[in-house]
Design an enzyme around this catalytic site. Structure first.
Site, PDB file in Angstrom:
ATOM      1  N   SER A  98      50.807  49.925 -20.298  1.00  0.00           N
ATOM      2  CA  SER A  98      51.655  49.513 -21.395  1.00  0.00           C
ATOM      3  C   SER A  98      53.115  49.878 -21.134  1.00  0.00           C
ATOM      4  O   SER A  98      53.688  49.469 -20.135  1.00  0.00           O
ATOM      5  CB  SER A  98      51.134  50.122 -22.698  1.00  0.00           C
ATOM      6  OG  SER A  98      51.711  49.506 -23.819  1.00  0.00           O
ATOM      7  N   ASP A 221      44.927  40.089 -26.267  1.00  0.00           N
ATOM      8  CA  ASP A 221      45.645  41.341 -26.505  1.00  0.00           C
ATOM      9  C   ASP A 221      46.585  41.150 -27.688  1.00  0.00           C
ATOM     10  O   ASP A 221      47.512  40.344 -27.633  1.00  0.00           O
ATOM     11  CB  ASP A 221      46.431  41.714 -25.233  1.00  0.00           C
ATOM     12  CG  ASP A 221      47.094  43.075 -25.308  1.00  0.00           C
ATOM     13  OD1 ASP A 221      47.280  43.599 -26.421  1.00  0.00           O
ATOM     14  OD2 ASP A 221      47.440  43.613 -24.234  1.00  0.00           O
ATOM     15  N   HIS A 249      43.958  46.157 -25.511  1.00  0.00           N
ATOM     16  CA  HIS A 249      45.138  46.507 -24.724  1.00  0.00           C
ATOM     17  C   HIS A 249      44.861  47.634 -23.727  1.00  0.00           C
ATOM     18  O   HIS A 249      45.789  48.121 -23.096  1.00  0.00           O
ATOM     19  CB  HIS A 249      46.248  46.930 -25.708  1.00  0.00           C
ATOM     20  CG  HIS A 249      47.598  47.122 -25.099  1.00  0.00           C
ATOM     21  ND1 HIS A 249      48.286  46.120 -24.432  1.00  0.00           N
ATOM     22  CD2 HIS A 249      48.415  48.224 -25.045  1.00  0.00           C
ATOM     23  CE1 HIS A 249      49.447  46.580 -24.013  1.00  0.00           C
ATOM     24  NE2 HIS A 249      49.552  47.852 -24.367  1.00  0.00           N
TER      25      HIS A 249
END
Length: 276
Positions: A98, A221, A249
Site C-alpha cells: 500500500s 480492491d 487490499h
C-alpha cells in the site's frame, strides 16, 4: 537514536548472511506482523528483514516527530536509515504494501543503489480522483470525512475501515487482525500517518524511478481501482503488472501462497515473466 531499536528491526535467521535480502515494509495502520504468512516461503532462499515505521507496531514512540512524519518523506527516511544501519545495498529486494510502495519509490529516488528490485503490493501513487486523467478512487471530501471519523471516534473508525481493507468476502480473522492492528496504534500518530497516506501524490516522481518493479494489483480492491495499476505500469519505466484474482487490499495476508508464487517467479526471471 539507533534505527535498529527505533524501528524494531527484526532479522529472520538464514545460514548464509550473504544471501539476497528481502526487506518488508508494512502499510498504514499495520506493523511487521502482517508478513508472517509470507516469510516462510522465502526462509531457505533469502535473508529477511522486517521493521515498523515510527508510530506503528513496537517502534519507539519517543522518536515520533510530527514534522518529520507529517509527510511520506519522513517514512522514506526511516527506510533509508534502517538500510544504512544494517549496511544493506545492491542485493535488496524491497517488498512494500500500500502506502509503503510510495515510500519505497521515494527512498529509491534518494538512494537508487539500495534496491535491486521492488515488489509493490496494492500500490497507489495518489488515492484522490484527479479528473479527467486520473481516478485514484476517492473524492477529497470522502477522505476528509474518513479523517474526521478518526478524530471523533477512533475505535469506530477502526471497525469501519478494517473490513473495507480486508474485502467484503474475506474471512473474519483477517478483518479482526486488521481491526486489532488499527486499534493498537496511537490515535494521534495514526491520524498523522493517515493524512500523509491518503493525501500524498507521487505521480510526478514515478518517471524518475529506475528500479525494476513488480506491481501486484488486487482485482477487487475498495481502496485502489484497477485503473491505478495500469497507470503505474505506464509510468514506471521497468515495471510489470500482475493482476491477482483477489478481493481486498491485503493479498499477502489473505492469499500469501499466491503472492509467494508470483514473487518467486518474478525473482527467478524465467522465460514467462521477464522485464521488457
Amino acid at each position: 537514536m539507533d534505527a535498529i531499536q527505533r524501528n524494531n528491526v527484526q532479522q529472520l535467521v538464514h545460514a548464509n548472511q550473504h544471501a539476497p535480502v528481502l526487506l518488508y515494509a508494512h502499510g498504514f495502520g499495520c506493523n511487521q506482523d502482517v508478513w508472517q504468512l509470507l516469510t516462510p516461503a522465502f526462509s531457505s532462499s533469502h535473508r529477511q528483514i522486517l521493521f515498523d515505521y515510527v508510530g506503528s507496531g513496537s517502534s519507539d514512540a519517543r522518536a515520533f516527530d510530527p514534522d518529520r512524519y507529517g509527510s511520506l518523506q519522513g517514512y522514506a527516511q526511516d527506510l533509508i536509515e534502517v538500510c544504512d544501519a544494517l549496511g544493506l545495498s545492491n542485493n535488496v529486494t524491497f517488498v512494500g504494501h500500500s502506502v509503503s510502495c510510495s515510500i519505497g519509490i521515494l527512498a529509491s529516488l534518494q538512494r537508487p543503489e539500495l534496491f535491486s528490485e521492488m515488489i509493490l503490493v496494492g500500490p497507489s501513487p495518489c488515492f484522490l480522483n484527479d479528473t479527467p486523467d486520473y481516478r485514484g478512487g476517492f473524492e477529497r471530501e470522502d477522505l476528509e470525512a474518513l479523517l474526521e471519523l478518526m478524530d471523533q471516534n477512533y475505535i469506530g473508525w477502526a471497525h469501519y475501515f478494517a473490513p473495507l481493507v480486508a474485502g467484503s468476502d474475506s474471512d473474519q480473522p483477517l478483518t479482526s487482525q486488521l481491526s486489532g492492528s488499527f486499534c493498537s496504534t496511537d490515535p494521534v500518530m495514526a491520524r498523522l500517518f493517515a493524512q500523509a497516506t491518503f493525501f500524498s501524490d507521487i505521480r510526478e516522481d514515478l518517471s524518475r524511478c529506475t528500479i525494476p518493479c513488480l506491481i501486484l494489483q488486487h482485482h477487487r480492491d475498495a481502496l485502489v481501482p484497477l485503473l491505478v495499476g495500469e497507470y503505474l505500469k505506464a509510468h514506471l519505466k521497468n515495471s510489470l503488472l500482475e493482476i491477482m484474482d483477489v478481493t481486498g487490499h491485503c493479498a499477502h495476508m489473505s492469499n500469501p501462497h499466491l503472492v509467494a508464487a508470483i514473487v518467486h517467479k518474478y525473482l527467478s526471471r524465467n522465460d514467462t515473466f521477464v522485464l521488457p
